[in-house]
Write an enzyme that holds these catalytic residues in place. Structure first.
Site, PDB file in Angstrom:
ATOM      1  N   LYS A 160       0.840  -1.197   0.000  1.00  0.00           N
ATOM      2  CA  LYS A 160       0.000   0.000   0.000  1.00  0.00           C
ATOM      3  C   LYS A 160       0.875   1.246   0.000  1.00  0.00           C
ATOM      4  O   LYS A 160       1.940   1.258   0.615  1.00  0.00           O
ATOM      5  CB  LYS A 160      -0.896   0.031   1.248  1.00  0.00           C
ATOM      6  CG  LYS A 160      -1.906  -1.093   1.336  1.00  0.00           C
ATOM      7  CD  LYS A 160      -2.787  -0.940   2.577  1.00  0.00           C
ATOM      8  CE  LYS A 160      -3.824  -2.051   2.647  1.00  0.00           C
ATOM      9  NZ  LYS A 160      -4.703  -1.900   3.819  1.00  0.00           N
ATOM     10  N   HIS A 210     -15.682  -4.348   5.317  1.00  0.00           N
ATOM     11  CA  HIS A 210     -15.269  -2.990   5.665  1.00  0.00           C
ATOM     12  C   HIS A 210     -16.299  -2.448   6.652  1.00  0.00           C
ATOM     13  O   HIS A 210     -17.418  -2.149   6.275  1.00  0.00           O
ATOM     14  CB  HIS A 210     -15.206  -2.139   4.388  1.00  0.00           C
ATOM     15  CG  HIS A 210     -14.974  -0.682   4.625  1.00  0.00           C
ATOM     16  ND1 HIS A 210     -14.056   0.051   3.902  1.00  0.00           N
ATOM     17  CD2 HIS A 210     -15.529   0.197   5.494  1.00  0.00           C
ATOM     18  CE1 HIS A 210     -14.064   1.306   4.324  1.00  0.00           C
ATOM     19  NE2 HIS A 210     -14.960   1.420   5.275  1.00  0.00           N
ATOM     20  N   LYS A 239     -17.640   3.139  -2.707  1.00  0.00           N
ATOM     21  CA  LYS A 239     -18.760   2.536  -1.985  1.00  0.00           C
ATOM     22  C   LYS A 239     -20.036   2.729  -2.786  1.00  0.00           C
ATOM     23  O   LYS A 239     -20.229   3.771  -3.422  1.00  0.00           O
ATOM     24  CB  LYS A 239     -18.889   3.187  -0.608  1.00  0.00           C
ATOM     25  CG  LYS A 239     -17.699   2.883   0.296  1.00  0.00           C
ATOM     26  CD  LYS A 239     -17.674   3.785   1.514  1.00  0.00           C
ATOM     27  CE  LYS A 239     -16.418   3.520   2.332  1.00  0.00           C
ATOM     28  NZ  LYS A 239     -16.191   4.568   3.347  1.00  0.00           N
ATOM     29  N   ASN A 292     -10.558   8.495   8.443  1.00  0.00           N
ATOM     30  CA  ASN A 292     -11.023   9.549   7.533  1.00  0.00           C
ATOM     31  C   ASN A 292     -11.299  10.786   8.368  1.00  0.00           C
ATOM     32  O   ASN A 292     -12.131  10.756   9.270  1.00  0.00           O
ATOM     33  CB  ASN A 292     -12.290   9.122   6.796  1.00  0.00           C
ATOM     34  CG  ASN A 292     -12.040   7.948   5.861  1.00  0.00           C
ATOM     35  OD1 ASN A 292     -12.856   7.052   5.762  1.00  0.00           O
ATOM     36  ND2 ASN A 292     -10.906   7.919   5.195  1.00  0.00           N
ATOM     37  N   ARG A 294     -12.768  13.636   7.884  1.00  0.00           N
ATOM     38  CA  ARG A 294     -13.760  14.531   7.272  1.00  0.00           C
ATOM     39  C   ARG A 294     -15.159  14.019   7.606  1.00  0.00           C
ATOM     40  O   ARG A 294     -15.306  12.929   8.154  1.00  0.00           O
ATOM     41  CB  ARG A 294     -13.590  14.487   5.745  1.00  0.00           C
ATOM     42  CG  ARG A 294     -13.774  13.073   5.212  1.00  0.00           C
ATOM     43  CD  ARG A 294     -13.815  12.969   3.702  1.00  0.00           C
ATOM     44  NE  ARG A 294     -14.164  11.637   3.272  1.00  0.00           N
ATOM     45  CZ  ARG A 294     -13.335  10.616   3.132  1.00  0.00           C
ATOM     46  NH1 ARG A 294     -12.047  10.777   3.398  1.00  0.00           N
ATOM     47  NH2 ARG A 294     -13.754   9.427   2.751  1.00  0.00           N
ATOM     48  N   ARG A 340     -25.913   5.196  -3.143  1.00  0.00           N
ATOM     49  CA  ARG A 340     -25.304   6.360  -3.809  1.00  0.00           C
ATOM     50  C   ARG A 340     -25.722   6.335  -5.270  1.00  0.00           C
ATOM     51  O   ARG A 340     -25.257   5.481  -6.046  1.00  0.00           O
ATOM     52  CB  ARG A 340     -23.783   6.281  -3.737  1.00  0.00           C
ATOM     53  CG  ARG A 340     -23.239   6.350  -2.332  1.00  0.00           C
ATOM     54  CD  ARG A 340     -21.726   6.464  -2.411  1.00  0.00           C
ATOM     55  NE  ARG A 340     -21.122   6.454  -1.098  1.00  0.00           N
ATOM     56  CZ  ARG A 340     -19.854   6.748  -0.866  1.00  0.00           C
ATOM     57  NH1 ARG A 340     -19.054   7.068  -1.879  1.00  0.00           N
ATOM     58  NH2 ARG A 340     -19.362   6.724   0.349  1.00  0.00           N
TER      59      ARG A 340
HETATM   60  C1  MV4 Z   1      -6.680  -4.439   2.702  1.00  0.00           C
HETATM   61  C2  MV4 Z   1      -7.328  -5.575   2.184  1.00  0.00           C
HETATM   62  C3  MV4 Z   1      -6.917  -6.818   2.630  1.00  0.00           C
HETATM   63  N1  MV4 Z   1      -5.917  -6.920   3.527  1.00  0.00           N
HETATM   64  N2  MV4 Z   1      -5.683  -4.597   3.590  1.00  0.00           N
HETATM   65  C4  MV4 Z   1      -7.477  -0.620   1.633  1.00  0.00           C
HETATM   66  C5  MV4 Z   1      -7.986   0.597   0.985  1.00  0.00           C
HETATM   67  C6  MV4 Z   1      -9.324   0.218   0.589  1.00  0.00           C
HETATM   68  N3  MV4 Z   1      -9.864   1.059  -0.424  1.00  0.00           N
HETATM   69  C7  MV4 Z   1      -9.145  -1.223   0.170  1.00  0.00           C
HETATM   70  N4  MV4 Z   1      -8.219  -1.717   1.065  1.00  0.00           N
HETATM   71  C8  MV4 Z   1      -7.975  -3.010   1.379  1.00  0.00           C
HETATM   72  N5  MV4 Z   1      -7.006  -3.202   2.309  1.00  0.00           N
HETATM   73  C9  MV4 Z   1      -5.315  -5.814   3.986  1.00  0.00           C
HETATM   74  N6  MV4 Z   1      -4.320  -5.940   4.870  1.00  0.00           N
HETATM   75  C10 MV4 Z   1      -8.342  -5.380   1.258  1.00  0.00           C
HETATM   76  C11 MV4 Z   1      -8.654  -4.107   0.824  1.00  0.00           C
HETATM   77  C12 MV4 Z   1      -9.694  -4.060  -0.163  1.00  0.00           C
HETATM   78  C13 MV4 Z   1      -9.413  -4.344  -1.531  1.00  0.00           C
HETATM   79  C14 MV4 Z   1      -8.150  -4.644  -1.977  1.00  0.00           C
HETATM   80  C15 MV4 Z   1      -7.917  -4.921  -3.318  1.00  0.00           C
HETATM   81  C16 MV4 Z   1      -8.965  -4.900  -4.230  1.00  0.00           C
HETATM   82  C17 MV4 Z   1     -10.216  -4.601  -3.815  1.00  0.00           C
HETATM   83  C18 MV4 Z   1     -10.469  -4.314  -2.465  1.00  0.00           C
HETATM   84  C19 MV4 Z   1     -11.746  -4.008  -2.049  1.00  0.00           C
HETATM   85  C20 MV4 Z   1     -11.980  -3.708  -0.730  1.00  0.00           C
HETATM   86  C21 MV4 Z   1     -10.960  -3.737   0.194  1.00  0.00           C
END
Ligand code: MV4
Length: 449
Positions: A160, A210, A239, A292, A294, A340
């Site tokens: 990330k 989430h 979302k 977040n 905000r 949304r």
């Molecule tokens: C993750 C994850 C799985 N493991 N972190 C972080 C930002 C958010 N927009 C998505 N994030 C994620 N963080 C860990 N350690 C899964 C997501 C994730 C995701 C990742 C890749 C592709 C699609 C995703 C959809 C929702 C969440």
């Protein structure tokens, strides 16, 4: 401490209108900034004053810090509400406000800075005992370091960007052979998108929900939470539907995640309204994901189940008032869902700007529509495609779903494509109805692709 006499709104669309409504009910006058293409919009009509700050392109209008500060000075506004997006989480903007003696309606600049630095936020949480996914303790500086940690926490891992958002600079790495390449592509992408290539690494949780918690803190260190929201229905990091409460939560879960969210807020010395995002894995473990700093798009579902006006609380805290809300007086009633509604093709999600030839929003018991749209309004191509938030409140999830289906059925938007048909389909899907889905549900489902 008394409230502001006048607030400048540095945003557009439904959130600008949402802030105008809160201000009017609090007896605060409003000024709004707008770009050329937003001249004939509802927030511009409804604010007490409006100032054009530039052409349609955001960089020259809604992101133009000097123009916005000047607008606040010209209108004698004591405070600026940034809404969400645009300058809402921009530390330079907060500093510009402070330098001009204008109150920024949001958290202190340090909170915004730490929240925007995802690796730093992770470090702060770890240090204060808020669980984080196993991974790097400090930013990683090269692929060797990434490999060392990946081997320790075992594949799959997720890379990330510290400055990340919207999935940019993020890569899932399934196996060791792919790590070096993916590290460099993710870093390049982060550098291009944010001008910052700093990376961190976590164990990848493949099956997650989430879940996020709304928190409010005042200047005296009083912090409360307003319960959780389930934001697992998303597509490409956008979302689509949010629900409150999380349908699989019981009182024990809410107390646990609420306490973690308050711990996270206190770890950051947080002030004002904010959201702590968590990963919930399928063994029930909760991990801090992001904060977040905000007011969020989906704040109304929390307002519906708690009866609290989050934007009014935000303004009162920014004015220096002590929060009168007490945790043990916060009660949760029924179930709320938000769809949304975007000006997009319901199958491809390709933006569909243009003139709305007919707009008839739904109403009736349990329905709230947050929108700045109206018949004859031209949806510009320059900004995000959210045109309305359809929010419902029912006695339980089934009731809320039935109200949502009825409201979607009533909603008339002609002249442009919208995502209403997508939601009609989703609200009849057995997996959605079961409440058992993860964050990959939409992308894994053939029906919605
Ligand atoms: C993750 C994850 C799985 N493991 N972190 C972080 C930002 C958010 N927009 C998505 N994030 C994620 N963080 C860990 N350690 C899964 C997501 C994730 C995701 C990742 C890749 C592709 C699609 C995703 C959809 C929702 C969440």
């Amino acid at each position: 401490m008394s409230l502001f006499k006048k607030v400048l709104i540095a945003n557009r669309g439904e959130i600008a209108l949402r802030v105008i409504r809160a201000c009017r009910e609090l007896g605060i006058r409003t000024a709004i900034v707008y770009s050329d293409v937003d001249k004939n919009t509802l927030p511009v009509r409804l604010a007490d004053e409006a100032i054009c700050i530039g052409p349609a392109k955001s960089a020259q209008s809604y992101l133009n810090i000097p123009a916005i500060i000047t607008a606040a000075e010209i209108t004698n506004a004591e405070a600026i509400h940034p809404g969400y997006g645009f300058l809402a989480e921009n530390p330079q903007f907060v500093e510009a406000c402070v330098a001009s003696n204008i109150t920024f309606i949001g958290p202190p600049v340090e909170c915004i800075r730490n929240g925007g630095d995802k690796s730093k936020a992770r470090e702060i949480m770890e240090k204060h005992g808020v669980p984080v996914v196993p991974g790097s303790e400090t930013p990683i500086t090269n692929d060797k370091e990434a490999m060392k940690i990946a081997k320790k926490i075992k594949f799959p891992v997720i890379l990330k960007a510290s400055a990340g958002g919207g999935g940019k600079g993020m890569r899932i790495v399934e196996k060791q052979e792919d790590l070096v390449n993916l590290y460099h592509t993710a870093q390049k992408e982060a550098l291009a998108a944010f001008g910052n290539g700093e990376m961190y690494i976590e164990k990848y949780i493949s099956d997650m929900r989430h879940i996020e918690v709304q928190i409010i803190s005042d200047n005296e260190g009083n912090t409360i939470h307003l319960g959780e929201r389930d934001c697992s229905i998303q597509r490409r990091h956008q979302k689509l539907i949010e629900e409150a409460p999380f349908i699989l939560a019981d009182a024990e879960f809410r107390n646990k995640i609420g306490a973690l969210a308050i711990k996270a807020a206190k770890a950051m010395n947080y002030v004002n309204v904010g959201t702590i995002e968590f990963i919930l894995d399928n063994e029930g473990n909760l991990y801090f994901m992001e904060i977040n700093t905000r007011v969020q798009v989906e704040h109304p579902i929390t307002e519906m189940i708690t009866g609290i006006d989050i934007v009014k609380e935000q303004i009162k805290i920014a004015a220096g008032q002590t929060m009168t809300l007490k945790q043990d007086e916060i009660t949760f009633s029924g179930h709320s869902i938000e769809c949304r509604i975007n000006a997009e093709d319901p199958e491809t999600f390709i933006p569909s700007p243009g003139t709305i030839s007919l707009f008839i929003p739904p109403g009736g018991q349990g329905v709230r529509v947050d929108t700045a749209a109206f018949t004859g309004w031209n949806v510009p191509i320059f900004y995000d495609s959210l045109i309305a938030k359809l929010i419902v409140h029912g006695s339980d999830r089934d009731d809320a779903i039935n109200i949502m289906k009825r409201a979607l059925h009533e909603f008339v938007i002609e002249g442009i494509k919208t995502t209403i048909p997508f939601y009609m389909k989703l609200l009849n899907d057995p997996v959605f109805l079961s409440g058992k889905f993860n964050t990959h549900f939409i992308e894994n489902s053939k029906k919605f692709k």
